[in-house]
Design an enzyme around this catalytic site. Sequence first.
Site, PDB file in Angstrom:
ATOM      1  N   ARG A 115       9.987   2.002  17.011  1.00 56.82           N
ATOM      2  CA  ARG A 115       9.099   0.833  17.047  1.00 56.82           C
ATOM      3  C   ARG A 115       9.917  -0.475  17.095  1.00 56.82           C
ATOM      4  NH1 ARG A 115       8.150  -3.906  13.556  1.00 56.82           N
ATOM      5  NH2 ARG A 115       5.972  -4.471  13.743  1.00 56.82           N
ATOM      6  N   VAL A 116       9.490  -1.387  17.938  1.00 50.82           N
ATOM      7  CA  VAL A 116      10.092  -2.711  18.012  1.00 50.82           C
ATOM      8  C   VAL A 116       9.006  -3.719  17.677  1.00 50.82           C
ATOM      9  CG1 VAL A 116      11.081  -4.419  19.598  1.00 50.82           C
ATOM     10  CG2 VAL A 116      11.829  -2.028  19.710  1.00 50.82           C
ATOM     11  N   GLY A 117       9.340  -4.660  16.815  1.00 47.17           N
ATOM     12  CA  GLY A 117       8.353  -5.671  16.419  1.00 47.17           C
ATOM     13  C   GLY A 117       8.454  -6.928  17.269  1.00 47.17           C
ATOM     14  N   GLY A 141       5.480 -11.749   9.682  1.00 45.03           N
ATOM     15  CA  GLY A 141       4.243 -11.013   9.453  1.00 45.03           C
ATOM     16  C   GLY A 141       4.162  -9.820  10.386  1.00 45.03           C
ATOM     17  N   GLY A 156       4.186  -7.729  13.239  1.00 44.34           N
ATOM     18  CA  GLY A 156       4.687  -8.060  14.566  1.00 44.34           C
ATOM     19  C   GLY A 156       3.716  -7.756  15.691  1.00 44.34           C
ATOM     20  N   THR A 213      10.611 -11.029   7.323  1.00 43.46           N
ATOM     21  CA  THR A 213      11.638 -11.417   8.299  1.00 43.46           C
ATOM     22  C   THR A 213      12.209 -12.784   7.984  1.00 43.46           C
ATOM     23  OG1 THR A 213      10.593 -10.164  10.049  1.00 43.46           O
ATOM     24  CG2 THR A 213      11.824 -12.095  10.747  1.00 43.46           C
TER      25      THR A 213
HETATM   26  C1  SD4 Z   1       7.974  -7.076  12.307  1.00 44.21           C
HETATM   27  N1  SD4 Z   1       7.573  -9.433  12.080  1.00 44.21           N
HETATM   28  O1  SD4 Z   1       8.856  -6.272  12.544  1.00 44.21           O
HETATM   29  C2  SD4 Z   1       8.354  -8.343  11.611  1.00 44.21           C
HETATM   30  C3  SD4 Z   1       8.205  -8.098  10.169  1.00 44.21           C
HETATM   31  C4  SD4 Z   1       8.114  -9.355   9.397  1.00 44.21           C
HETATM   32  O2  SD4 Z   1       7.936 -10.782   7.718  1.00 44.21           O
HETATM   33  O3  SD4 Z   1       8.000 -10.348   9.587  1.00 44.21           O
HETATM   34  N2  SD4 Z   1       8.063  -9.685   8.492  1.00 44.21           N
HETATM   35  O4  SD4 Z   1       6.808  -6.897  12.588  1.00 44.21           O
END
Ligand code: SD4
Length: 351
Positions: free
Chosen positions: A238-240, A262, A264, A210
Amino acid sequence: MTNSSDRRQFIKLGLVGTAALVAGCSSDQVHKTDEVGPPKRILPGKGPIILSTWDHGMAANAKAFGVLQAGGSVLDAVEQGVMVTESDFSNRSVGLGGLPDRDGIVTLDACIQDHNGKAGSVAFVQQFEHPISIARAVMERTPHVMLAGAGAERWAEENGFARKDVPMAEDARRSWEEWRVKNPQPQAAGDSARVNVENRRSGGKDNHDTIGMIAMDANGQLAGSCTTSGLAFKIHGRVGDSPIIGAGLFVDGDVGAACATGTGELMIKIAGSHTVVELMRQGIAPEDACREAVERILRKNPGMTGQQVGFLALRADGAYGAYSLYNDFKYALHSATENQLMNSAFAKKWE
Ligand code: SD4
């Protein structure tokens, strides 16, 4: 900031400084990292300072800095900065070029927050190049904070955002199809632990990167943004953490700002970015606040392996820090004079 909050801030920061002196080190002396990187420091006085996650943060920071230099607001800067990453369709973890969910559909999450805590967010949206701009529009044009799915898409169209169809790139299609062959059962989802470990073994990258950006302008005004295509091969719907204020991003102009990257689910369960800002409110230095949040995730998930989490923190006085679970988390730091890629301090090394 009011006079009384100024005073509170001063007292808190003063107390930390005193405690650190007693302990024989500066309050912002950093946790050791055994990787080479530019020395960490408190930047003098207020901003501009821009921090953003991963290598793609360099280009995003450069854009955000240019916006500030041209007289734009810090909110403009964090929006336009991450728009660069969203428009890079070769990026497999942000924007419409991102890896799809388990049904082969790219769905996007984003949020934005200003110095005063105003916030906007969109989750689970398809076919828009700039979810961050829709999030800002939600903040500025509606009484709500968060819109999701088909409703968010319809509202975006009604408010002048055009749909965009970006065909899935060949490499993304191949990864998705390979993953589907290995994970045919309907409950299989983007298990970042397994996908990441497999990717690492084959010399590849994490399946999640992200972009989160937190910034301060020359007047000390803060803002933050976060945008992602989320976990690769996630269950459709799905929502992070990235669109959730307090999880993927949190800004409180009196204290500071934090953003996360990371897995989520791990962030959401401890309200990660909010946790980091609240720890700074208690007088804990930015990097230590990030470390405590990572350690809390570890304590709550004993035995967990293979999942990366990382935080960036920026305090209202310009002090900053970063901490991740594993050693490969990088972030881009733009000060008043230079833009550089930094290695985060971390808890563990990938095997
Ligand atoms: C998620 N945090 O959708 C996001 C993915 C992500 O680095 O960070 N990535 O879980």
